[in-house]
Design an enzyme around this catalytic site. Structure first.
Site, PDB file in Angstrom:
ATOM      1  N   GLU A 102     -34.799   0.923   0.831  1.00 50.56           N
ATOM      2  CA  GLU A 102     -34.282  -0.327   0.244  1.00 50.56           C
ATOM      3  C   GLU A 102     -33.055  -0.016  -0.591  1.00 50.56           C
ATOM      4  O   GLU A 102     -33.021   0.968  -1.338  1.00 50.56           O
ATOM      5  CB  GLU A 102     -35.299  -0.992  -0.696  1.00 50.56           C
ATOM      6  CG  GLU A 102     -36.424  -1.689  -0.010  1.00 50.56           C
ATOM      7  CD  GLU A 102     -37.347  -2.411  -0.992  1.00 50.56           C
ATOM      8  OE1 GLU A 102     -36.877  -2.840  -2.074  1.00 50.56           O
ATOM      9  OE2 GLU A 102     -38.540  -2.540  -0.661  1.00 50.56           O
ATOM     10  N   GLU A 162     -43.538   1.294  -3.183  1.00 48.12           N
ATOM     11  CA  GLU A 162     -43.349   1.322  -4.633  1.00 48.12           C
ATOM     12  C   GLU A 162     -44.647   1.303  -5.443  1.00 48.12           C
ATOM     13  O   GLU A 162     -44.944   0.323  -6.132  1.00 48.12           O
ATOM     14  CB  GLU A 162     -42.455   0.160  -5.070  1.00 48.12           C
ATOM     15  CG  GLU A 162     -41.055   0.275  -4.513  1.00 48.12           C
ATOM     16  CD  GLU A 162     -40.040  -0.624  -5.223  1.00 48.12           C
ATOM     17  OE1 GLU A 162     -40.449  -1.482  -6.017  1.00 48.12           O
ATOM     18  OE2 GLU A 162     -38.840  -0.430  -4.983  1.00 48.12           O
TER      19      GLU A 162
HETATM   20  C1  NOJ Z   1     -38.399  -3.562  -4.404  1.00 49.98           C
HETATM   21  C2  NOJ Z   1     -39.532  -4.226  -3.711  1.00 49.98           C
HETATM   22  O1  NOJ Z   1     -40.063  -3.355  -2.748  1.00 49.98           O
HETATM   23  C3  NOJ Z   1     -39.152  -5.546  -3.059  1.00 49.98           C
HETATM   24  O2  NOJ Z   1     -40.315  -6.189  -2.677  1.00 49.98           O
HETATM   25  C4  NOJ Z   1     -38.320  -6.353  -4.028  1.00 49.98           C
HETATM   26  O3  NOJ Z   1     -38.024  -7.616  -3.505  1.00 49.98           O
HETATM   27  C5  NOJ Z   1     -37.052  -5.593  -4.337  1.00 49.98           C
HETATM   28  N1  NOJ Z   1     -37.421  -4.366  -5.002  1.00 49.98           N
HETATM   29  C6  NOJ Z   1     -36.067  -6.334  -5.221  1.00 49.98           C
HETATM   30  O4  NOJ Z   1     -36.602  -6.529  -6.486  1.00 49.98           O
END
Ligand code: NOJ
Length: 461
Positions: A355, A163
């Site tokens: 994710e 990200e």
């Molecule tokens: C994306 C991130 O990569 C992760 O680290 C985070 O915990 C989640 N989103 C949830 O916010």
């Protein structure tokens, strides 16, 4: 109805969010250790110090994954655990930890998927300018070299960076995440270029070191647009909005992805940022656009778009009935259909959901159970939409639920719970939530449990 036979069912975590042991065995500080120890930066001043104590309990956590039937585990390495100063001297015990973790996963039949950078920049590099320093891509390549020389005999799946939008946007644009900066856009563009070059140099390094073909991608934050209806006009408008460079902020897809997958910065971005763009070296775009193997996407909330009278996208206001997670993210599971489809159309790579998940108000009930029907419902909806994308021709590699465990949710501390497994942060006890048992069943049936009739989604086994 099931997912493809080759589909990988996984769970994901990140080093800073679960490992703890921040001052053990020679580890150096990361920017998140320093930030979380700065009063007022994290909810209730909670820190990375202990987190899920995974550094010590990794075998138990692997055993949980094994019992759940998890096939693939996405985790990240802590750069400052391996190279305490970010560059130079290797910390052998730190590197050994990832070696043991890899072996433990493989011994339990779980395929490791390694992310090289999930936001925990070594503090020492930060003090040397961090992402603003033009040496960053070289430091990142050197770190990748250390990790891949040690692990690429056993690890075949790699993600370079997690990200970029979020760690640059929240950390350097809005000041909400480490290191807490609010920089002018000109400097964000420079940081972005160094991030992209770091990605490219890491891809080159992995390919050079891996003794067998490596599967390489990254895990960008998907900025999701959903057509208001399925009319061709609304679909085209949503697609346009999804890949437009609208405002001078970090929150776009095309800034970060076009250079990697198409070998160029988007024209609309170059036009609006002409004055502020950094110098782009003769070989930079070639380095950045090294071929990768899959398109990873971290998919959470999306927003609705319709076509205006001229066909141009119009962002819609939130619907009154929209559900919100505990985090107050809007819950739009149809993003799991539209975003994979739009990404595949534009970039042509097979899609991996690196994710997906939600925060929920989870607590231990009087009988010791953690009941989270909202998460089961949401995950089932997401998987149904993802399945539809697959049915309509988007190649799908896998799905990683975020997260295995409740963990350190950055500036929200331990407030937001996104795990399939509940963590009691006082005792470090792990308790399977109902959604963990449900996911176990989803994996065992290759997705059929999620695609079953609506009533069956909540059947107790
Ligand atoms: C994306 C991130 O990569 C992760 O680290 C985070 O915990 C989640 N989103 C949830 O916010």
């Amino acid at each position: 109805m099931t997912f493809p036979d080759t589909f990988a069912w996984g769970v994901a975590t990140a080093s800073a969010q679960i490992e703890g042991a921040t001052n053990l065995d020679g580890r150096g500080l990361s920017i998140w250790d320093v930030f979380s120890h700065t009063p007022g930066k994290v909810w209730l001043n909670q820190t990375t110090d202990i987190a899920c104590d995974h550094y010590r309990r990794y075998k138990d956590d692997v055993a949980i994954m094994k019992a759940m039937g998890v096939q693939a585990y996405r985790f990240s390495t802590s750069w400052s655990r391996v190279l305490p100063e970010g560059a130079g001297k290797i910390n052998a015990p730190g590197l050994d930890f990832y070696d043991r973790l890899t072996d433990e996963l493989l011994a339990n039949g779980i395929t490791p998927w390694l992310t090289l950078y999930h936001w925990d920049l070594p503090y020492e590099l930060h003090c040397r300018g961090g992402w603003l320093n033009p040496d960053m891509p070289h430091w990142f390549a050197a770190y990748t070299d250390v990790i891949t020389k040690r692990l690429s005999d056993r690890i075949h799946h790699w993600m370079t960076i997690n990200e970029p939008q979020c760690f640059v946007g929240l950390g350097y644009e809005r000041g909400e995440h480490a290191p807490g900066y609010k920089l002018p856009f000109r400097e964000l563009l420079r940081i972005g270029h160094h991030v992209l070059l770091s990605h490219g140099r890491a891809v080159q390094t992995i390919r050079a070191n891996a003794p067998q073909p490596a599967q390489i991608g990254l895990a960008p934050h998907a900025i999701n647009k959903i057509p208001a209806t399925e009319s061709p006009q609304d679909i085209a408008a949503a697609r346009d909005a999804m890949f437009a460079f609208k405002d001078k902020t970090c929150w776009s897809n095309c800034w970060w992805l076009d250079p990697i997958f198409l070998g160029r910065y988007p024209d609309d971005m170059l036009a609006s940022c002409a004055e502020e763009m950094p110098r782009i070296g003769a070989n930079d775009m070639e380095i950045i656009s090294q071929p990768v193997d899959f398109f990873g996407a971290n998919i959470y909330a999306g927003s609705y778009v319709k076509a205006g009278p001229d066909g141009k996208p119009i962002e819609m206001p939130w619907r009154t009935n929209l559900s919100l997670s505990a985090f107050k993210f809007v819950m739009t599971p149809e993003t799991l259909y539209w975003s994979p489809r739009f990404y595949y159309e534009r970039y042509g790579k097979p899609i991996c959901i690196t994710e997906s998940g939600m925060s929920n108000v989870d607590s231990v009930c009087l009988d010791g159970n953690v009941r989270d029907p909202e998460r089961i419902d949401y995950n089932a909806r997401c998987l149904r939409h993802l399945w539809r994308a697959g049915q309509e021709g988007t190649p799908l590699i896998g799905y990683f639920h975020w997260s295995l465990l409740d963990n350190f949710e950055w500036s929200e501390g331990y407030k937001e719970r996104l795990g399939l497994v509940y963590v009691d942060f006082d005792t470090q006890q792990r308790i399977w939530k109902d959604s963990a048992r449900w996911y176990q069943d989803v994996i065992a049936t290759n997705g059929a449990r999620a695609l079953a009739s609506d009533a069956d989604v909540f059947r107790t086994t």
